[in-house]
Write a protein that holds these residues in place. Structure first.
Motif, PDB file in Angstrom:
ATOM      1  N   GLY A 139     -73.358  56.682  71.802  1.00  7.74           N
ATOM      2  CA  GLY A 139     -73.595  57.742  70.831  1.00  7.74           C
ATOM      3  C   GLY A 139     -72.837  57.525  69.538  1.00  7.74           C
ATOM      4  N   ASN A 140     -73.287  58.218  68.495  1.00  7.96           N
ATOM      5  CA  ASN A 140     -72.603  58.165  67.194  1.00  7.96           C
ATOM      6  C   ASN A 140     -72.387  56.736  66.699  1.00  7.96           C
ATOM      7  OD1 ASN A 140     -71.979  61.087  66.633  1.00  7.96           O
ATOM      8  ND2 ASN A 140     -71.018  60.878  68.650  1.00  7.96           N
ATOM      9  N   ASP A 141     -73.471  55.928  66.776  1.00  8.32           N
ATOM     10  CA  ASP A 141     -73.409  54.535  66.317  1.00  8.32           C
ATOM     11  C   ASP A 141     -72.354  53.716  67.045  1.00  8.32           C
ATOM     12  OD1 ASP A 141     -75.466  54.764  64.340  1.00  8.32           O
ATOM     13  OD2 ASP A 141     -74.039  55.802  63.041  1.00  8.32           O
ATOM     14  N   ARG A 142     -72.219  53.973  68.352  1.00 13.40           N
ATOM     15  CA  ARG A 142     -71.275  53.199  69.160  1.00 13.40           C
ATOM     16  C   ARG A 142     -72.012  52.493  70.284  1.00 13.40           C
ATOM     17  NH1 ARG A 142     -67.004  58.124  70.170  1.00 13.40           N
ATOM     18  NH2 ARG A 142     -65.806  57.969  68.245  1.00 13.40           N
ATOM     19  N   THR A 143     -71.512  51.322  70.637  1.00 13.17           N
ATOM     20  CA  THR A 143     -71.990  50.588  71.805  1.00 13.17           C
ATOM     21  C   THR A 143     -70.826  50.474  72.778  1.00 13.17           C
ATOM     22  OG1 THR A 143     -73.605  49.317  70.524  1.00 13.17           O
ATOM     23  CG2 THR A 143     -72.914  48.383  72.639  1.00 13.17           C
ATOM     24  N   GLU A 144     -71.116  50.633  74.078  1.00 12.85           N
ATOM     25  CA  GLU A 144     -70.061  50.564  75.090  1.00 12.85           C
ATOM     26  C   GLU A 144     -70.466  49.606  76.192  1.00 12.85           C
ATOM     27  OE1 GLU A 144     -67.305  53.577  77.806  1.00 12.85           O
ATOM     28  OE2 GLU A 144     -69.271  54.246  77.122  1.00 12.85           O
ATOM     29  N   TRP A 145     -69.488  48.864  76.701  1.00 14.16           N
ATOM     30  CA  TRP A 145     -69.740  48.072  77.898  1.00 14.16           C
ATOM     31  C   TRP A 145     -68.510  48.117  78.802  1.00 14.16           C
ATOM     32  CZ3 TRP A 145     -69.265  45.995  73.034  1.00 14.16           C
ATOM     33  CH2 TRP A 145     -68.292  45.021  72.807  1.00 14.16           C
ATOM     34  N   SER A 194     -63.055  49.547  79.617  1.00  7.17           N
ATOM     35  CA  SER A 194     -64.181  50.088  78.860  1.00  7.17           C
ATOM     36  C   SER A 194     -63.977  49.707  77.397  1.00  7.17           C
ATOM     37  CB  SER A 194     -64.243  51.608  79.011  1.00  7.17           C
ATOM     38  OG  SER A 194     -65.184  52.158  78.090  1.00  7.17           O
ATOM     39  N   ILE A 195     -64.968  49.038  76.836  1.00  8.51           N
ATOM     40  CA  ILE A 195     -64.882  48.569  75.460  1.00  8.51           C
ATOM     41  C   ILE A 195     -65.924  49.306  74.624  1.00  8.51           C
ATOM     42  CG2 ILE A 195     -64.992  46.554  73.937  1.00  8.51           C
ATOM     43  CD1 ILE A 195     -64.408  44.883  76.537  1.00  8.51           C
TER      44      ILE A 195
END
Length: 202
Positions: A139-145, A194-195
């Motif tokens: 969300g909010n222009d974020r990517t998570e892996w 979590s990145i």
């Protein structure tokens, strides 16, 4: 810009129907902290966060219907973990390492934390651990892996939510709906990094 959260995620269901995901972050941009995501049988999702800063960040990354900001404390006594918040008491017992945990140990840490690796194994994770994903939007222009390196079974849990008993431990079913990924269906304590990348600066 990338931000890293290193610690553990505990996910579990209860016979009351309430499902919980606990983040125990030993290293993060906010220092050491613990937060809890609670989803009730009605689908109502609550974030328990210790400070306004952590509440703002987590609620901008995941979806909640309400946020309760108050101290969240964690104590660990060997295999017994206990979380306390004014709305929640939660105690769980950690069991043996799962087979998946042993397999994760075989992946070199330098590879495990790469985004390309998380993207590559995401289809496998969906099959092996229904509801789980390793890469997606935050969300909010974020990517998570997620880069997991160990998984242990949770073999027992008890507690209360807003004064009512949670009952006893059950599989986490249906999957929680806070973000793009649920915790594993089988109650588990996962050691994870979590990145989160802010894509508008990438």
């Amino acid at each position: 810009m990338e931000q890293r959260f290193v610690g553990h995620i505990a996910g579990m269901g209860t016979t009351s129907g309430t499902r919980l995901v606990v983040g125990v972050w030993e290293h993060s941009p906010f220092g050491r902290f613990c937060d809890v995501m609670v989803e009730e049988t009605t689908g109502h999702r609550t974030l328990l966060a210790p400070t306004p800063d952590t509440a703002d960040y987590v609620s901008a990354t995941y979806a909640f219907d309400s946020v309760d900001i108050a101290p969240v404390t964690l104590t660990v006594d060997n295999a017994l973990w206990a979380v306390r918040h004014r709305a929640l008491t939660l105690d769980w017992q950690v069991g043996r390492r799962r087979l998946l945990g042993a397999l994760l140990h075989l992946v070199p840490s330098g590879l495990r934390e790469k985004e390309t690796w998380a993207q590559a194994i995401d289809p496998v994770a969906r099959i092996v651990q229904p509801g789980v994903r390793t890469h997606g939007t935050a969300g909010n222009d974020r990517t998570e892996w997620y880069a997991a390196d160990d998984v242990h079974a949770i073999i027992a849990a008890t507690g209360t939510w807003r004064g009512a008993s949670l009952g006893t431990l059950t599989p986490l079913r249906p999957p929680v709906s806070f973000g793009f990924s649920s915790a594993p269906r089988s109650p588990s304590l996962t050691s994870v990094t979590s990145i989160v990348r802010d894509d508008d600066t990438h």
